[in-house]
Design a protein around this motif. Structure first.
Motif, PDB file in Angstrom:
ATOM      1  N   VAL A 151      -9.466  -0.446   1.898  1.00  0.00           N
ATOM      2  CA  VAL A 151     -10.688  -0.435   0.776  1.00  0.00           C
ATOM      3  C   VAL A 151      -9.762   0.342  -0.270  1.00  0.00           C
ATOM      4  O   VAL A 151      -9.510   1.539   0.069  1.00  0.00           O
ATOM      5  N   ILE A 152      -9.795  -0.259  -1.490  1.00  0.00           N
ATOM      6  CA  ILE A 152      -9.060   0.590  -2.456  1.00  0.00           C
ATOM      7  C   ILE A 152     -10.392   1.297  -3.221  1.00  0.00           C
ATOM      8  O   ILE A 152     -11.265   0.594  -3.717  1.00  0.00           O
ATOM      9  N   ALA A 153     -10.474   2.609  -3.152  1.00  0.00           N
ATOM     10  CA  ALA A 153     -11.645   3.305  -3.619  1.00  0.00           C
ATOM     11  C   ALA A 153     -11.518   4.194  -4.773  1.00  0.00           C
ATOM     12  O   ALA A 153     -10.403   4.744  -4.862  1.00  0.00           O
ATOM     13  N   ASP A 154     -12.578   4.976  -4.984  1.00  0.00           N
ATOM     14  CA  ASP A 154     -12.671   5.989  -5.929  1.00  0.00           C
ATOM     15  C   ASP A 154     -13.414   7.225  -5.056  1.00  0.00           C
ATOM     16  O   ASP A 154     -14.526   6.815  -4.773  1.00  0.00           O
TER      17      ASP A 154
ATOM     18  N   PHE B  65       0.721  -1.073   0.026  1.00  0.00           N
ATOM     19  CA  PHE B  65       0.017  -0.101   0.071  1.00  0.00           C
ATOM     20  C   PHE B  65       0.916   1.282  -0.029  1.00  0.00           C
ATOM     21  O   PHE B  65       2.167   1.146   0.045  1.00  0.00           O
ATOM     22  N   HIS B  66       0.264   2.620  -0.066  1.00  0.00           N
ATOM     23  CA  HIS B  66       0.901   3.614   0.035  1.00  0.00           C
ATOM     24  C   HIS B  66       1.676   3.777   1.255  1.00  0.00           C
ATOM     25  O   HIS B  66       1.299   3.191   2.206  1.00  0.00           O
ATOM     26  N   PRO B  67       2.820   4.269   1.518  1.00  0.00           N
ATOM     27  CA  PRO B  67       3.560   4.308   2.511  1.00  0.00           C
ATOM     28  C   PRO B  67       2.953   4.921   4.027  1.00  0.00           C
ATOM     29  O   PRO B  67       3.142   4.556   4.805  1.00  0.00           O
TER      30      PRO B  67
ATOM     31  N   GLU C   7     -12.055  -2.520  -4.690  1.00  0.00           N
ATOM     32  CA  GLU C   7     -11.538  -3.651  -4.132  1.00  0.00           C
ATOM     33  C   GLU C   7     -11.386  -3.413  -2.484  1.00  0.00           C
ATOM     34  O   GLU C   7     -10.942  -2.553  -1.947  1.00  0.00           O
ATOM     35  N   ILE C   8     -11.703  -4.773  -1.945  1.00  0.00           N
ATOM     36  CA  ILE C   8     -11.623  -4.794  -0.346  1.00  0.00           C
ATOM     37  C   ILE C   8     -10.440  -5.690  -0.001  1.00  0.00           C
ATOM     38  O   ILE C   8     -10.597  -6.746  -0.521  1.00  0.00           O
ATOM     39  N   LYS C   9      -9.476  -5.135   0.683  1.00  0.00           N
ATOM     40  CA  LYS C   9      -8.238  -6.159   1.096  1.00  0.00           C
ATOM     41  C   LYS C   9      -8.185  -6.251   2.445  1.00  0.00           C
ATOM     42  O   LYS C   9      -7.547  -5.535   3.180  1.00  0.00           O
ATOM     43  N   PRO C  10      -8.737  -7.482   3.057  1.00  0.00           N
ATOM     44  CA  PRO C  10      -8.401  -7.771   4.502  1.00  0.00           C
ATOM     45  C   PRO C  10      -6.903  -8.165   4.739  1.00  0.00           C
ATOM     46  O   PRO C  10      -6.332  -8.490   4.002  1.00  0.00           O
ATOM     47  N   LEU C  11      -6.601  -7.632   5.722  1.00  0.00           N
ATOM     48  CA  LEU C  11      -5.181  -7.970   6.236  1.00  0.00           C
ATOM     49  C   LEU C  11      -4.941  -9.134   7.178  1.00  0.00           C
ATOM     50  O   LEU C  11      -3.662  -9.255   7.783  1.00  0.00           O
TER      51      LEU C  11
ATOM     52  N   ASP D 127     -17.698  -5.623   9.415  1.00  0.00           N
ATOM     53  CA  ASP D 127     -18.375  -6.761  10.466  1.00  0.00           C
ATOM     54  C   ASP D 127     -17.291  -7.720  10.406  1.00  0.00           C
ATOM     55  O   ASP D 127     -16.881  -8.149  11.625  1.00  0.00           O
ATOM     56  N   VAL D 128     -16.777  -8.380   9.589  1.00  0.00           N
ATOM     57  CA  VAL D 128     -15.813  -9.278   9.510  1.00  0.00           C
ATOM     58  C   VAL D 128     -14.335  -8.793  10.082  1.00  0.00           C
ATOM     59  O   VAL D 128     -13.766  -9.325  10.957  1.00  0.00           O
ATOM     60  N   ALA D 129     -13.891  -7.552   9.803  1.00  0.00           N
ATOM     61  CA  ALA D 129     -12.670  -6.976  10.523  1.00  0.00           C
ATOM     62  C   ALA D 129     -12.839  -6.917  11.715  1.00  0.00           C
ATOM     63  O   ALA D 129     -11.888  -7.377  12.582  1.00  0.00           O
ATOM     64  N   ARG D 130     -14.195  -6.410  12.251  1.00  0.00           N
ATOM     65  CA  ARG D 130     -14.146  -6.373  13.666  1.00  0.00           C
ATOM     66  C   ARG D 130     -14.243  -7.500  14.601  1.00  0.00           C
ATOM     67  O   ARG D 130     -13.488  -7.621  15.268  1.00  0.00           O
ATOM     68  N   LYS D 131     -14.860  -8.502  13.801  1.00  0.00           N
ATOM     69  CA  LYS D 131     -14.874 -10.197  14.530  1.00  0.00           C
ATOM     70  C   LYS D 131     -13.630 -10.714  14.740  1.00  0.00           C
ATOM     71  O   LYS D 131     -13.283 -11.245  15.350  1.00  0.00           O
ATOM     72  N   ARG D 132     -12.733 -10.473  13.446  1.00  0.00           N
ATOM     73  CA  ARG D 132     -11.596 -11.133  13.363  1.00  0.00           C
ATOM     74  C   ARG D 132     -10.422 -10.448  13.967  1.00  0.00           C
ATOM     75  O   ARG D 132      -9.159 -10.740  14.021  1.00  0.00           O
ATOM     76  N   ARG D 133     -10.826  -9.120  14.297  1.00  0.00           N
ATOM     77  CA  ARG D 133      -9.913  -8.048  14.926  1.00  0.00           C
ATOM     78  C   ARG D 133      -8.617  -7.964  13.849  1.00  0.00           C
ATOM     79  O   ARG D 133      -7.323  -8.102  14.377  1.00  0.00           O
ATOM     80  N   THR D 134      -8.875  -7.642  12.567  1.00  0.00           N
ATOM     81  CA  THR D 134      -7.816  -7.338  11.841  1.00  0.00           C
ATOM     82  C   THR D 134      -8.286  -6.277  10.747  1.00  0.00           C
ATOM     83  O   THR D 134      -9.371  -5.769  10.476  1.00  0.00           O
ATOM     84  N   PRO D 135      -7.342  -5.298  10.210  1.00  0.00           N
ATOM     85  CA  PRO D 135      -7.498  -4.145   9.604  1.00  0.00           C
ATOM     86  C   PRO D 135      -8.150  -4.591   8.222  1.00  0.00           C
ATOM     87  O   PRO D 135      -7.636  -5.885   7.693  1.00  0.00           O
TER      88      PRO D 135
END
Length: 181
Positions: free
Chosen positions: A100-103, A2-4, A156-160, A89-97
């Protein structure tokens, strides 16, 4: 990759998390990333809403209004809200960042690419009830010619997380009987 600036805030979140499942809101010191503060936001969680608790100057100026208390999901294109809410909701439950690649869309001008980081935080109650976030443009903001954003759109959505193979994929969604995705 990602961007620095996005990477820097992700690394900061991970450092604050340490060996625990999630950093607490009180673990976050804005003085540790002063140069990013205009792009930073904090969301709360109230039922199905994600109200802004804090929004940096760049974030507020992009939307041409004070965002405190405003539902963050309402800034996104209607067709993308359910997909974004599900990912958060998934990020919150999994506790991971999640990034979102967005326009950034504004009437009459070309869209501008942006990364939007959502990193979950533990509130005082012990629940995962907040997100530390970052708006990071990845294209020239001058393309917006000073126009405020009318909406954000998901590219695009990129879970970490460690293993993203089993994340839910939205195929079809309806809202009040109308197809929206």
């Amino acid at each position: 990759m990602f961007h620095p600036s996005t990477e820097r805030l992700i690394d900061y979140w991970r450092d604050r998390k340490g060996e625990t499942a999630l950093p607490r809101r009180s673990d976050i010191n804005p003085g540790d990333f002063l140069e990013l503060l205009p792009q930073v936001f904090v969301l709360g969680r109230e039922g199905g809403r994600l109200p802004f608790r804090l929004a940096g100057g760049f974030v507020s100026e992009l939307h041409a209004r004070d965002l405190r208390g405003h539902d963050a999901l309402s800034l996104w294109a209607l067709a993308h809200r359910l997909e974004l809410k599900s990912a958060l909701d998934v990020a919150r439950k999994r506790r991971t960042p999640v990034v979102v690649i967005a326009d950034i869309r504004a009437p009459g001008v070309p869209s501008v690419g942006m990364e939007v980081l959502f990193a979950p935080l533990q509130g005082a109650s012990g629940e995962t009830d907040r997100f530390l976030g970052l708006y990071q443009p990845v294209a020239m903001m001058a393309r917006l010619m000073g126009c405020p954003a009318s909406e954000l759109a998901v590219r695009e959505i990129k879970p970490l997380g460690d293993d993203n193979r089993d994340l839910p994929r939205l195929r079809l969604a309806t809202l009040d009987g109308r197809r929206i995705a």
